[in-house]
Enzyme design. Sequence first.
Site, PDB file in Angstrom:
ATOM      1  N   LYS A  13      10.006   4.221   3.684  1.00 10.97           N
ATOM      2  CA  LYS A  13       9.931   5.675   3.945  1.00 10.97           C
ATOM      3  C   LYS A  13       8.490   6.118   4.194  1.00 10.97           C
ATOM      4  O   LYS A  13       8.202   6.823   5.156  1.00 10.97           O
ATOM      5  CB  LYS A  13      10.505   6.478   2.753  1.00 10.97           C
ATOM      6  N   ARG A  88      15.822  13.553  -4.213  1.00 12.86           N
ATOM      7  CA  ARG A  88      16.194  12.291  -4.846  1.00 12.86           C
ATOM      8  C   ARG A  88      17.398  12.453  -5.774  1.00 12.86           C
ATOM      9  O   ARG A  88      17.805  11.485  -6.406  1.00 12.86           O
ATOM     10  CB  ARG A  88      15.013  11.809  -5.677  1.00 12.86           C
ATOM     11  N   ARG A 171      13.557   1.409 -11.305  1.00 13.93           N
ATOM     12  CA  ARG A 171      13.608   2.378 -10.200  1.00 13.93           C
ATOM     13  C   ARG A 171      14.814   2.113  -9.290  1.00 13.93           C
ATOM     14  O   ARG A 171      15.408   3.049  -8.771  1.00 13.93           O
ATOM     15  CB  ARG A 171      12.300   2.322  -9.409  1.00 13.93           C
TER      16      ARG A 171
HETATM   17  P1  ADP Z   1       8.722   4.822  -3.882  1.00 17.98           P
HETATM   18  O1  ADP Z   1       7.811   4.923  -2.692  1.00 17.98           O
HETATM   19  O2  ADP Z   1       8.662   3.495  -4.535  1.00 17.98           O
HETATM   20  O3  ADP Z   1      10.117   5.257  -3.589  1.00 17.98           O
HETATM   21  P2  ADP Z   1       7.559   7.314  -4.832  1.00 17.98           P
HETATM   22  O4  ADP Z   1       6.114   7.246  -4.546  1.00 17.98           O
HETATM   23  O5  ADP Z   1       8.422   8.078  -3.897  1.00 17.98           O
HETATM   24  O6  ADP Z   1       8.118   5.823  -4.978  1.00 17.98           O
HETATM   25  O7  ADP Z   1       7.809   7.886  -6.305  1.00 17.98           O
HETATM   26  C1  ADP Z   1       7.104   7.367  -7.415  1.00 17.98           C
HETATM   27  C2  ADP Z   1       7.657   8.017  -8.678  1.00 17.98           C
HETATM   28  O8  ADP Z   1       7.437   9.431  -8.638  1.00 17.98           O
HETATM   29  C3  ADP Z   1       9.161   7.864  -8.903  1.00 17.98           C
HETATM   30  O9  ADP Z   1       9.490   6.649  -9.562  1.00 17.98           O
HETATM   31  C4  ADP Z   1       9.472   9.093  -9.766  1.00 17.98           C
HETATM   32  O10 ADP Z   1       9.068   8.887 -11.110  1.00 17.98           O
HETATM   33  C5  ADP Z   1       8.545  10.145  -9.180  1.00 17.98           C
HETATM   34  N1  ADP Z   1       9.184  10.939  -8.101  1.00 17.98           N
HETATM   35  C6  ADP Z   1       8.806  10.998  -6.786  1.00 17.98           C
HETATM   36  N2  ADP Z   1       9.592  11.826  -6.091  1.00 17.98           N
HETATM   37  C7  ADP Z   1      10.507  12.316  -6.971  1.00 17.98           C
HETATM   38  C8  ADP Z   1      11.612  13.222  -6.861  1.00 17.98           C
HETATM   39  N3  ADP Z   1      11.935  13.785  -5.685  1.00 17.98           N
HETATM   40  N4  ADP Z   1      12.333  13.484  -7.980  1.00 17.98           N
HETATM   41  C9  ADP Z   1      12.013  12.936  -9.159  1.00 17.98           C
HETATM   42  N5  ADP Z   1      11.002  12.077  -9.332  1.00 17.98           N
HETATM   43  C10 ADP Z   1      10.244  11.761  -8.254  1.00 17.98           C
HETATM   44  P1  ADP Z   2       8.860   3.417   0.386  1.00 19.27           P
HETATM   45  O1  ADP Z   2       7.946   4.574   0.719  1.00 19.27           O
HETATM   46  O2  ADP Z   2      10.249   3.607   0.935  1.00 19.27           O
HETATM   47  O3  ADP Z   2       8.883   3.107  -1.082  1.00 19.27           O
HETATM   48  P2  ADP Z   2       6.872   1.771   1.787  1.00 19.27           P
HETATM   49  O4  ADP Z   2       6.778   2.426   3.117  1.00 19.27           O
HETATM   50  O5  ADP Z   2       5.773   1.985   0.832  1.00 19.27           O
HETATM   51  O6  ADP Z   2       8.313   2.116   1.107  1.00 19.27           O
HETATM   52  O7  ADP Z   2       7.079   0.203   2.035  1.00 19.27           O
HETATM   53  C1  ADP Z   2       7.121  -0.724   0.941  1.00 19.27           C
HETATM   54  C2  ADP Z   2       6.349  -1.987   1.311  1.00 19.27           C
HETATM   55  O8  ADP Z   2       7.081  -2.731   2.288  1.00 19.27           O
HETATM   56  C3  ADP Z   2       4.974  -1.743   1.910  1.00 19.27           C
HETATM   57  O9  ADP Z   2       4.095  -2.759   1.436  1.00 19.27           O
HETATM   58  C4  ADP Z   2       5.197  -1.854   3.414  1.00 19.27           C
HETATM   59  O10 ADP Z   2       4.030  -2.345   4.083  1.00 19.27           O
HETATM   60  C5  ADP Z   2       6.341  -2.854   3.508  1.00 19.27           C
HETATM   61  N1  ADP Z   2       7.292  -2.549   4.585  1.00 19.27           N
HETATM   62  C6  ADP Z   2       7.664  -1.325   5.045  1.00 19.27           C
HETATM   63  N2  ADP Z   2       8.575  -1.429   6.034  1.00 19.27           N
HETATM   64  C7  ADP Z   2       8.803  -2.768   6.199  1.00 19.27           C
HETATM   65  C8  ADP Z   2       9.659  -3.533   7.077  1.00 19.27           C
HETATM   66  N3  ADP Z   2      10.472  -2.936   7.963  1.00 19.27           N
HETATM   67  N4  ADP Z   2       9.640  -4.882   6.952  1.00 19.27           N
HETATM   68  C9  ADP Z   2       8.837  -5.486   6.037  1.00 19.27           C
HETATM   69  N5  ADP Z   2       8.018  -4.821   5.183  1.00 19.27           N
HETATM   70  C10 ADP Z   2       7.986  -3.483   5.267  1.00 19.27           C
END
Ligand code: ADP
Ligand code: ADP
Length: 213
Positions: A13, A88, A171
């Site tokens: 994302k 979320r 998570r």
């Molecule tokens: P990821 O990229 O791994 O999905 P995020 O950076 O979006 O993680 O979120 C990191 C943490 O921040 C989550 O594990 C949660 O604790 C909190 N968080 C982020 N967005 C939300 C949301 N919309 N509602 C509740 N908690 C959130």
């Molecule tokens: P999210 O915001 O959904 O938690 P991220 O965009 O941070 O996910 O991506 C998680 C990890 O996977 C990052 O290290 C990113 O560089 C890698 N990544 C993202 N998209 C892809 C893909 N299509 N294939 C392989 N690795 C990816």
Amino acid sequence: MKVILLGPPGAGKGTQARQLAEKYGIPQLSTGDMLRAALKAGTEVGLKAKAAMEAGALVPDEVVVGIIADRIQEADCQKGFILDGFPRTVPQAQELDKMLAGRGMAIDHVIDIACDAEALVARITGRSTCSKCGEGYHAQHKKPAQAGICDKCGGTLTQRADDNEETVRNRLTVYEAQTAPVIGFYRPGGVFKEVDGMADMGAVFKALCAILG
Ligand code: ADP
Ligand code: ADP
Ligand code: ZN
């Protein structure tokens, strides 16, 4: 254009939202990034979010809804935005609908970046981010030319404290229980689409652009 990117932790994302924001000239609204900034700054919101974030649990709905309600009122959001990591939970989605309707707005596209569960732990534990410009990297899928250094700006790459295997597993469980139902909330409305998040990053970006036009 108002867009929501859905998907489990590690789906891509953030990676995609960043590029889409640049291409379409609208801001990326990442509640995760906003909460981490609040934590770093030691604000009240940061204090409220700290324990949940460290455990890989969700921050209370009213906290994140409040952050988004404030943010979408800012001038740069009037043309549109890309939501990454929000909503979320189904109640967050309902609150978002209400706050947009109150301003005569609605979401145009909800896109789920679908991923196999087995890929996600490796995606997240291999993730690093530039501490200076925010560019994302991956130990296997997007290596920087020089280890630990950002290709774009020379900044230092850091790993998130919650990107360890134990917290990641929590998570993913939280995602299945609380976030996956958000797909069912949007699916009937006609704005919902899905892309294959197991494709490489460039192909996912193309698929998203094909939907957004
Ligand atoms: P990821 O990229 O791994 O999905 P995020 O950076 O979006 O993680 O979120 C990191 C943490 O921040 C989550 O594990 C949660 O604790 C909190 N968080 C982020 N967005 C939300 C949301 N919309 N509602 C509740 N908690 C959130
Ligand atoms: P999210 O915001 O959904 O938690 P991220 O965009 O941070 O996910 O991506 C998680 C990890 O996977 C990052 O290290 C990113 O560089 C890698 N990544 C993202 N998209 C892809 C893909 N299509 N294939 C392989 N690795 C990816
Ligand atoms: Zn950088």
